[in-house]
Design a protein around this motif. Structure first.
Motif, mmCIF file in Angstrom:
data_model
loop_
_atom_site.group_PDB
_atom_site.id
_atom_site.type_symbol
_atom_site.label_atom_id
_atom_site.label_comp_id
_atom_site.label_asym_id
_atom_site.label_seq_id
_atom_site.Cartn_x
_atom_site.Cartn_y
_atom_site.Cartn_z
ATOM 1 N N SER A 54 13.088 -16.011 -62.607
ATOM 2 C CA SER A 54 14.444 -16.122 -63.132
ATOM 3 C C SER A 54 14.584 -17.392 -63.953
ATOM 4 O O SER A 54 14.032 -18.443 -63.604
ATOM 5 N N LEU A 104 11.784 -12.033 -59.472
ATOM 6 C CA LEU A 104 12.205 -10.640 -59.489
ATOM 7 C C LEU A 104 10.981 -9.784 -59.211
ATOM 8 O O LEU A 104 9.873 -10.119 -59.658
ATOM 9 N N PRO A 117 15.665 -5.881 -61.842
ATOM 10 C CA PRO A 117 16.632 -6.976 -61.994
ATOM 11 C C PRO A 117 17.730 -6.985 -60.940
ATOM 12 O O PRO A 117 18.509 -7.934 -60.865
ATOM 13 N N THR A 120 16.769 -9.854 -56.854
ATOM 14 C CA THR A 120 16.207 -11.189 -57.013
ATOM 15 C C THR A 120 15.847 -11.764 -55.647
ATOM 16 O O THR A 120 16.631 -11.683 -54.702
#
Length: 127
Positions: A54, A104, A117, A120
């Motif tokens: 991320s 992810l 997505p 996380t």
């Protein structure tokens, strides 16, 4: 794919996996930024293993609008707002961030790199 029914309406269980790029392409030496479904990530290759990190800062002192950047000279990820540094695999190196970079889930299907997505995984806390 399973089909679910509710009040007479049918729909399929949608997959959260999204294609990112072909796994057959040459692997970039530097992390590559990408955005999928509003998730800002870096695709990083560690040998033959892809990671999706991320770009959101894990720093609690900073507004969520700050994005991690790859510093080619330092060979580290840099939090431009909080000043923390992270290794190529997203692990914390130093600075005020309370944890490593979030990841992810990644998989390769039919020679395509896909990320999820919607799920996380928070980075590891450090002492």
């Amino acid at each position: 794919m399973p089909v679910y029914s509710f009040f007479g309406l049918n729909w399929s269980n949608p997959s959260h996996w999204r294609p990112l790029q072909s796994a057959a392409l040459p692997h970039s030496a530097d992390p590559q930024p990408a955005t999928i479904d509003q998730a800002d990530v870096y695709l990083v290759w560690l040998g033959d293993t892809p990671l999706a990190l991320s770009r959101r800062t894990p720093s609690v002192q900073v507004d969520g609008g700050c994005r991690i950047q790859w510093d080619q000279a330092e060979q580290l990820f840099v939090d431009p707002c909080g000043g923390s540094r992270f290794l190529r695999d997203g692990r914390y190196k130093y600075g005020p961030a309370p944890r490593s970079l979030d990841r992810l889930p990644v998989r390769i299907v039919n020679h395509t790199i896909e990320i999820d997505p919607m799920h996380t995984e928070l980075g590891e806390q450090h002492p």
